[in-house]
Design a protein around this motif. Structure first.
Motif, PDB file in Angstrom:
ATOM      1  N   LYS A  65       0.854  -1.207   0.026  1.00  0.00           N
ATOM      2  CA  LYS A  65      -0.085  -0.150   0.033  1.00  0.00           C
ATOM      3  C   LYS A  65       0.941   1.242  -0.144  1.00  0.00           C
ATOM      4  O   LYS A  65       0.567   2.264  -0.534  1.00  0.00           O
ATOM      5  CB  LYS A  65      -0.926   0.053   1.156  1.00  0.00           C
ATOM      6  N   ALA A  68       2.124   1.548  -3.376  1.00  0.00           N
ATOM      7  CA  ALA A  68       1.169   2.090  -4.498  1.00  0.00           C
ATOM      8  C   ALA A  68       0.772   3.532  -4.160  1.00  0.00           C
ATOM      9  O   ALA A  68       0.516   4.325  -5.130  1.00  0.00           O
ATOM     10  CB  ALA A  68      -0.124   1.175  -4.262  1.00  0.00           C
ATOM     11  N   ASN A  69       0.742   4.073  -2.954  1.00  0.00           N
ATOM     12  CA  ASN A  69       0.658   5.409  -2.688  1.00  0.00           C
ATOM     13  C   ASN A  69       1.732   6.162  -3.202  1.00  0.00           C
ATOM     14  O   ASN A  69       1.449   7.303  -3.781  1.00  0.00           O
ATOM     15  CB  ASN A  69       0.633   5.671  -0.978  1.00  0.00           C
ATOM     16  N   ASP A  72       0.940   6.827  -6.570  1.00  0.00           N
ATOM     17  CA  ASP A  72      -0.494   7.380  -7.028  1.00  0.00           C
ATOM     18  C   ASP A  72      -1.344   6.476  -7.563  1.00  0.00           C
ATOM     19  O   ASP A  72      -1.989   6.819  -8.483  1.00  0.00           O
ATOM     20  CB  ASP A  72      -0.348   8.709  -7.486  1.00  0.00           C
ATOM     21  N   MET A  73      -1.507   5.038  -7.290  1.00  0.00           N
ATOM     22  CA  MET A  73      -2.422   4.225  -7.919  1.00  0.00           C
ATOM     23  C   MET A  73      -2.788   3.110  -6.726  1.00  0.00           C
ATOM     24  O   MET A  73      -2.440   3.152  -5.662  1.00  0.00           O
ATOM     25  CB  MET A  73      -1.615   3.545  -8.736  1.00  0.00           C
ATOM     26  N   PRO A  74      -4.161   2.522  -7.192  1.00  0.00           N
ATOM     27  CA  PRO A  74      -4.633   1.614  -6.049  1.00  0.00           C
ATOM     28  C   PRO A  74      -3.490   0.252  -5.795  1.00  0.00           C
ATOM     29  O   PRO A  74      -2.994   0.045  -6.738  1.00  0.00           O
ATOM     30  CB  PRO A  74      -5.812   1.296  -6.608  1.00  0.00           C
ATOM     31  N   TYR A  75      -3.605   0.070  -4.719  1.00  0.00           N
ATOM     32  CA  TYR A  75      -2.654  -1.364  -4.300  1.00  0.00           C
ATOM     33  C   TYR A  75      -2.858  -2.389  -5.151  1.00  0.00           C
ATOM     34  O   TYR A  75      -2.163  -3.293  -5.498  1.00  0.00           O
ATOM     35  CB  TYR A  75      -2.588  -1.573  -2.766  1.00  0.00           C
ATOM     36  N   GLU A  76      -4.316  -2.986  -5.373  1.00  0.00           N
ATOM     37  CA  GLU A  76      -4.611  -3.814  -6.219  1.00  0.00           C
ATOM     38  C   GLU A  76      -4.203  -3.920  -7.875  1.00  0.00           C
ATOM     39  O   GLU A  76      -3.487  -4.776  -8.279  1.00  0.00           O
ATOM     40  CB  GLU A  76      -6.089  -4.055  -6.277  1.00  0.00           C
ATOM     41  N   SER A  77      -4.178  -2.485  -8.108  1.00  0.00           N
ATOM     42  CA  SER A  77      -3.420  -2.234  -9.478  1.00  0.00           C
ATOM     43  C   SER A  77      -2.096  -2.533  -9.606  1.00  0.00           C
ATOM     44  O   SER A  77      -1.402  -2.983 -10.481  1.00  0.00           O
ATOM     45  CB  SER A  77      -3.798  -0.799  -9.992  1.00  0.00           C
TER      46      SER A  77
END
Length: 93
Positions: A65, A68-69, A72-77
């Motif tokens: 996470k 991903a942060n 600047d993207m969702p962690y699933e992506s």
């Protein structure tokens, strides 16, 4: 639509279910002249996805996470991108 090699015309269907049952029971080459078929290009078609459940240690998920942060993207992506990249590299040997 052109008739198949055996000259049969494709019937009209009242529903998708009726059409599905028809094609499950009949050979399409009786109805479609596949010699004239061309490869279709569907550039805007999105691949279907399937939801899965994946158990990860909380610390690992927290680290993902954070990464991903930063991007600047969702962690699933980010997980999907990492998996796709790894699979691609594995295939290239």
């Amino acid at each position: 639509m052109s008739k198949g090699k055996k000259g049969k015309s494709v019937p009209k269907f009242a529903s998708e279910q009726e059409e599905r049952e028809f094609w499950e029971a009949n050979d399409s080459s009786d109805y479609v002249d596949w010699d004239g078929a061309r490869v279709a290009s569907l550039p805007n078609l999105k691949p279907s996805t399937k939801t899965i459940s994946l158990r990860l240690p909380e610390g690992l998920l927290d680290s993902i996470k954070i990464e991903a942060n930063k991007r600047d993207m969702p962690y699933e992506s980010l997980i999907k991108a990492w998996l796709a990249e790894d699979v691609k590299e594995s295939r290239q040997g």
